[in-house]
Write an enzyme that holds these catalytic residues in place. Structure first.
Site, PDB file in Angstrom:
ATOM      1  N   ARG A 217      72.028  55.814  53.835  1.00 37.10           N
ATOM      2  CA  ARG A 217      72.521  56.434  52.623  1.00 37.10           C
ATOM      3  C   ARG A 217      73.353  55.470  51.802  1.00 37.10           C
ATOM      4  O   ARG A 217      74.072  54.627  52.348  1.00 37.10           O
ATOM      5  CB  ARG A 217      73.320  57.696  52.926  1.00 37.10           C
ATOM      6  CG  ARG A 217      74.792  57.563  53.305  1.00 37.10           C
ATOM      7  CD  ARG A 217      75.147  57.107  54.707  1.00 37.10           C
ATOM      8  NE  ARG A 217      74.358  57.651  55.769  1.00 37.10           N
ATOM      9  CZ  ARG A 217      74.655  58.762  56.418  1.00 37.10           C
ATOM     10  NH1 ARG A 217      75.757  59.388  56.179  1.00 37.10           N
ATOM     11  NH2 ARG A 217      73.862  59.196  57.364  1.00 37.10           N
TER      12      ARG A 217
ATOM     13  N   GLY B 117      78.876  53.829  50.986  1.00 29.16           N
ATOM     14  CA  GLY B 117      77.874  54.095  52.014  1.00 29.16           C
ATOM     15  C   GLY B 117      77.227  52.815  52.474  1.00 29.16           C
ATOM     16  O   GLY B 117      77.895  51.946  53.025  1.00 29.16           O
ATOM     17  N   ALA B 118      75.931  52.692  52.255  1.00 25.78           N
ATOM     18  CA  ALA B 118      75.130  51.547  52.709  1.00 25.78           C
ATOM     19  C   ALA B 118      75.202  51.426  54.229  1.00 25.78           C
ATOM     20  O   ALA B 118      75.540  50.383  54.774  1.00 25.78           O
ATOM     21  CB  ALA B 118      75.550  50.257  52.022  1.00 25.78           C
ATOM     22  N   HIS B 119      74.896  52.533  54.887  1.00 27.59           N
ATOM     23  CA  HIS B 119      74.843  52.560  56.349  1.00 27.59           C
ATOM     24  C   HIS B 119      74.077  53.799  56.810  1.00 27.59           C
ATOM     25  O   HIS B 119      73.747  54.660  56.010  1.00 27.59           O
ATOM     26  CB  HIS B 119      76.261  52.552  56.955  1.00 27.59           C
ATOM     27  CG  HIS B 119      77.066  53.766  56.630  1.00 27.59           C
ATOM     28  ND1 HIS B 119      77.921  53.817  55.551  1.00 27.59           N
ATOM     29  CD2 HIS B 119      77.138  54.984  57.226  1.00 27.59           C
ATOM     30  CE1 HIS B 119      78.495  54.993  55.510  1.00 27.59           C
ATOM     31  NE2 HIS B 119      78.029  55.736  56.512  1.00 27.59           N
ATOM     32  N   ALA B 120      73.825  53.852  58.094  1.00 28.99           N
ATOM     33  CA  ALA B 120      73.250  55.024  58.748  1.00 28.99           C
ATOM     34  C   ALA B 120      74.089  55.317  59.984  1.00 28.99           C
ATOM     35  O   ALA B 120      74.818  54.439  60.466  1.00 28.99           O
ATOM     36  CB  ALA B 120      71.800  54.763  59.144  1.00 28.99           C
TER      37      ALA B 120
END
Length: 132
Positions: free
Chosen positions: A95, A47-50
């Site tokens: 997230r 993840g580590a994005h929106a």
């Protein structure tokens, strides 16, 4: 965080094994893409994005993992470890997925096809975008 929702997926119990059913009434969007994460190494995260426009529904088909959500103001950590529970992740929600157990499989149902322009991959950019 009000738009984040843990949804119970209808299941049919049987002595031969359970059957979970995801139909239109279960999640509030039409599914345009399905993908899954597996063999995530110990200590790794995903993840580590929106997403600007895309909504996602995450399910732990096997094993467990945690989802860390951030709406720009508040953080929340949710453990997914039941194949008949799914997490609705709305648009503009940062997230990260971590603490994957051995053999964990994360199924993702997405409201849109892949579009790199829909991603915000830098947390500072996400915070700036949220403040506008």
């Amino acid at each position: 965080m009000k738009r984040v929702e843990l949804i119970t997926i209808p299941k049919i119990e049987d002595t031969r094994g359970n059957l979970a059913v995801i139909e239109k009434e279960c999640i509030p969007f039409d599914i345009k893409r399905v993908y899954y994460l597996y063999d995530v190494p110990t200590g790794a995260y995903r993840g580590a994005h929106a997403h600007k426009e895309q909504t996602e529904f995450l399910i732990a088909l096997s094993g467990s993992f945690e989802v860390v959500l951030d709406d720009g103001f508040e953080n929340r950590r949710i453990m997914l470890n039941q194949p008949n529970k799914g997490l609705l992740v709305p648009t503009m929600m940062w997230r990260e997925l971590d603490n994957f157990s051995s053999g964990a499989v994360c199924l993702v149902l997405a409201s849109d096809k892949f579009d790199e322009d829909d991603y915000i991959r830098d947390y500072d950019d996400f915070k700036s975008f949220k403040s506008t």
